[in-house]
Write a protein that holds these residues in place. Structure first.
Motif, PDB file in Angstrom:
ATOM      1  N   ARG A  75       0.818  -1.215   0.000  1.00 55.53           N
ATOM      2  CA  ARG A  75       0.000   0.000   0.000  1.00 55.53           C
ATOM      3  C   ARG A  75       0.853   1.267   0.000  1.00 55.53           C
ATOM      4  O   ARG A  75       0.435   2.295  -0.517  1.00 55.53           O
ATOM      5  N   ALA A  76       2.025   1.197   0.609  1.00 57.07           N
ATOM      6  CA  ALA A  76       2.821   2.401   0.842  1.00 57.07           C
ATOM      7  C   ALA A  76       3.852   2.596  -0.271  1.00 57.07           C
ATOM      8  O   ALA A  76       4.651   1.706  -0.536  1.00 57.07           O
ATOM      9  N   GLN A  77       3.838   3.757  -0.898  1.00 56.65           N
ATOM     10  CA  GLN A  77       4.808   4.099  -1.941  1.00 56.65           C
ATOM     11  C   GLN A  77       5.335   5.502  -1.671  1.00 56.65           C
ATOM     12  O   GLN A  77       4.598   6.484  -1.762  1.00 56.65           O
ATOM     13  N   HIS A  78       6.604   5.589  -1.307  1.00 58.36           N
ATOM     14  CA  HIS A  78       7.199   6.893  -0.982  1.00 58.36           C
ATOM     15  C   HIS A  78       8.702   6.803  -1.230  1.00 58.36           C
ATOM     16  O   HIS A  78       9.301   5.739  -1.034  1.00 58.36           O
ATOM     17  N   PRO A  79       9.329   7.914  -1.644  1.00 57.72           N
ATOM     18  CA  PRO A  79      10.772   7.891  -1.916  1.00 57.72           C
ATOM     19  C   PRO A  79      11.636   7.499  -0.726  1.00 57.72           C
ATOM     20  O   PRO A  79      12.785   7.096  -0.916  1.00 57.72           O
ATOM     21  N   ASN A  80      11.113   7.624   0.495  1.00 59.34           N
ATOM     22  CA  ASN A  80      11.910   7.281   1.673  1.00 59.34           C
ATOM     23  C   ASN A  80      11.430   6.014   2.368  1.00 59.34           C
ATOM     24  O   ASN A  80      11.672   5.804   3.555  1.00 59.34           O
ATOM     25  N   LEU A  81      10.749   5.153   1.624  1.00 55.97           N
ATOM     26  CA  LEU A  81      10.388   3.823   2.113  1.00 55.97           C
ATOM     27  C   LEU A  81      11.038   2.794   1.207  1.00 55.97           C
ATOM     28  O   LEU A  81      11.072   2.962  -0.016  1.00 55.97           O
ATOM     29  N   VAL A  82      11.571   1.720   1.795  1.00 59.80           N
ATOM     30  CA  VAL A  82      12.138   0.656   0.982  1.00 59.80           C
ATOM     31  C   VAL A  82      11.015   0.041   0.150  1.00 59.80           C
ATOM     32  O   VAL A  82       9.882  -0.099   0.606  1.00 59.80           O
ATOM     33  N   ALA A 124      14.271  10.072   6.828  1.00 62.20           N
ATOM     34  CA  ALA A 124      13.517   9.139   7.666  1.00 62.20           C
ATOM     35  C   ALA A 124      12.246   9.794   8.197  1.00 62.20           C
ATOM     36  O   ALA A 124      11.191   9.156   8.276  1.00 62.20           O
ATOM     37  N   ALA A 125      12.332  11.069   8.561  1.00 67.06           N
ATOM     38  CA  ALA A 125      11.150  11.791   9.052  1.00 67.06           C
ATOM     39  C   ALA A 125      10.090  11.901   7.959  1.00 67.06           C
ATOM     40  O   ALA A 125       8.891  11.746   8.223  1.00 67.06           O
ATOM     41  N   ARG A 126      10.514  12.164   6.733  1.00 68.41           N
ATOM     42  CA  ARG A 126       9.549  12.253   5.628  1.00 68.41           C
ATOM     43  C   ARG A 126       8.855  10.917   5.398  1.00 68.41           C
ATOM     44  O   ARG A 126       7.638  10.862   5.172  1.00 68.41           O
ATOM     45  N   GLY A 127       9.619   9.833   5.442  1.00 68.00           N
ATOM     46  CA  GLY A 127       9.018   8.516   5.271  1.00 68.00           C
ATOM     47  C   GLY A 127       8.018   8.203   6.364  1.00 68.00           C
ATOM     48  O   GLY A 127       6.930   7.676   6.103  1.00 68.00           O
ATOM     49  N   LEU A 128       8.361   8.561   7.601  1.00 70.60           N
ATOM     50  CA  LEU A 128       7.468   8.296   8.724  1.00 70.60           C
ATOM     51  C   LEU A 128       6.222   9.168   8.648  1.00 70.60           C
ATOM     52  O   LEU A 128       5.107   8.704   8.927  1.00 70.60           O
ATOM     53  N   ALA A 129       6.379  10.425   8.250  1.00 72.80           N
ATOM     54  CA  ALA A 129       5.219  11.314   8.116  1.00 72.80           C
ATOM     55  C   ALA A 129       4.266  10.790   7.044  1.00 72.80           C
ATOM     56  O   ALA A 129       3.038  10.868   7.196  1.00 72.80           O
ATOM     57  N   ASN A 154      24.187   6.796  -2.087  1.00 68.04           N
ATOM     58  CA  ASN A 154      24.256   8.248  -1.889  1.00 68.04           C
ATOM     59  C   ASN A 154      23.832   8.659  -0.484  1.00 68.04           C
ATOM     60  O   ASN A 154      23.615   9.839  -0.220  1.00 68.04           O
ATOM     61  N   PHE A 155      23.662   7.664   0.391  1.00 67.50           N
ATOM     62  CA  PHE A 155      23.247   7.881   1.781  1.00 67.50           C
ATOM     63  C   PHE A 155      21.837   8.463   1.897  1.00 67.50           C
ATOM     64  O   PHE A 155      21.513   9.154   2.852  1.00 67.50           O
ATOM     65  N   LYS A 156      21.007   8.184   0.909  1.00 68.42           N
ATOM     66  CA  LYS A 156      19.585   8.509   1.025  1.00 68.42           C
ATOM     67  C   LYS A 156      18.939   7.492   1.958  1.00 68.42           C
ATOM     68  O   LYS A 156      19.240   6.299   1.898  1.00 68.42           O
ATOM     69  N   ALA A 157      18.057   7.960   2.846  1.00 72.35           N
ATOM     70  CA  ALA A 157      17.471   7.098   3.880  1.00 72.35           C
ATOM     71  C   ALA A 157      16.153   6.473   3.430  1.00 72.35           C
ATOM     72  O   ALA A 157      15.324   7.135   2.791  1.00 72.35           O
ATOM     73  N   TYR A 158      15.992   5.199   3.791  1.00 74.47           N
ATOM     74  CA  TYR A 158      14.761   4.466   3.501  1.00 74.47           C
ATOM     75  C   TYR A 158      14.318   3.732   4.764  1.00 74.47           C
ATOM     76  O   TYR A 158      15.083   2.939   5.321  1.00 74.47           O
ATOM     77  N   LEU A 159      13.080   3.967   5.198  1.00 69.94           N
ATOM     78  CA  LEU A 159      12.536   3.176   6.302  1.00 69.94           C
ATOM     79  C   LEU A 159      12.297   1.754   5.818  1.00 69.94           C
ATOM     80  O   LEU A 159      11.803   1.538   4.709  1.00 69.94           O
ATOM     81  N   ALA A 160      12.633   0.781   6.672  1.00 67.13           N
ATOM     82  CA  ALA A 160      12.507  -0.625   6.289  1.00 67.13           C
ATOM     83  C   ALA A 160      11.919  -1.432   7.437  1.00 67.13           C
ATOM     84  O   ALA A 160      11.662  -0.907   8.518  1.00 67.13           O
ATOM     85  N   ASP A 161      11.714  -2.723   7.176  1.00 67.77           N
ATOM     86  CA  ASP A 161      11.257  -3.718   8.152  1.00 67.77           C
ATOM     87  C   ASP A 161       9.896  -3.360   8.736  1.00 67.77           C
ATOM     88  O   ASP A 161       9.792  -2.766   9.811  1.00 67.77           O
TER      89      ASP A 161
END
Length: 295
Positions: A75-82, A124-129, A154-161
């Motif tokens: 369901r979740a699609q965002h640049p900061n989510l795995v 990470a904050a953007r992914g969580l928001a 490039n050290f871009k963050a992705y929320l995972a698990d």
């Protein structure tokens, strides 16, 4: 057959492909371990790399973890989510297929500079928001921690698990829960009442932000007594007006002390004992984005 769902037009990859590309899940290919699964690096014949999370067993808990992760990430699609690229079930094995992250995760002290650490916190904050406010239905992650924030080359963050994630129906403010999560990141209210809320994720994010600022783990029994618990130690140092001493020496200097102190203030607001007094993830994004390392 594992269906890979991707904008990059990955072809279908068979279970046999995954077995070959991990050398039949050989220990040499392990890149991570969690409470409910092991993650393996897979290199396909054409050179593409994947990360395969393998959940083994037939317990009800294992099935719930698998379903939760598939449902949440479908369901979740965002640049900061795995991005979940595929999944399958075979006998007692349940496989989740992800892109391989070159820099893995931000677990423990690092030689990253302050600019990089701030970008990780902002991502990470953007992914969580997104999970809390934009994704439909909204999602509680329930296991925010540094090792669940993956970094690309490039050290871009992705929320995972998302194995502990729970979908939030409209008008829900909480979900009933067992005491889940990881020691050092679990909000204090989880031990007092069997409910999980968005503000619990915010608390855990505050712990991650402290790690980025201090270069220390939430719990470190190798430290002297009084500084083994990161949160208690930071709060005590603040009371003694010794905030500048908590920062990782690798990132601290007079040029960025204002930004570091602002980030520390944000972290401490996330860690307020009373959940309702903690900021929303929308506020976190705004506050962190307002920290300009170029001024």
């Amino acid at each position: 057959m594992v269906l890979l769902q991707s904008k990059e037009n990955y072809k279908d990859v068979s279970l046999e492909d995954l077995l070959i590309s991990t050398n039949n899940f050989d220990q040499a290919n392990i890149i991570g371990c969690g409470g409910f699964g092991i993650v393996y690096r897979a290199t396909l014949p054409d050179g593409r790399k994947l990360a395969i999370k393998r959940l083994s067993g037939d317990s009800g808990q294992m099935d719930r973890e698998f379903r939760a992760e598939v449902e949440a990430l479908s369901r979740a699609q965002h640049p900061n989510l795995v991005h979940l690229q595929g999944y399958c079930m075979f006998k007692n094995d349940k496989l989740l297929v992800y892109p391989y992250m070159e820099n893995k995760k931000i677990d423990g002290p690092s030689s990253l500079d302050w600019d990089s650490r701030l970008r990780i916190a902002q991502g990470a904050a953007r992914g969580l928001a997104y999970l809390h406010q934009a994704c439909e239905p909204h999602i509680l992650h329930r296991d925010i921690k540094s090792s669940n924030i993956l970094l690309d080359k490039n050290f871009k963050a992705y929320l995972a698990d998302f194995g502990l994630a729970r979908l939030m129906l409209p008008y829900d403010t909480h979900v009933t829960t067992d005491l889940v999560g990881t020691l050092g990141y679990i909000p204090p209210e989880y031990g007092q009442a069997a409910v999980a809320t968005y503000k619990g994720d915010v608390y855990s994010f505050g712990v991650v932000l402290l790690e980025l600022l201090t270069g220390r783990r939430p719990m470190d029994m190798c430290k002297p007594k009084g500084s083994q618990d990161l949160i208690s130690w930071v709060i005590q140092m603040k009371k003694e007006n010794r905030e500048s001493e908590v920062f990782d020496p690798f990132i601290y200097d007079k040029q960025n002390d204002k930004e570091l102190l602002r980030a520390l203030e944000i972290a401490c607001l996330c860690l307020i004992e009373h959940p309702k007094l903690r900021p929303s993830t929308e506020q976190l994004v705004s506050w962190l984005d307002s920290i300009d390392t170029n001024t």
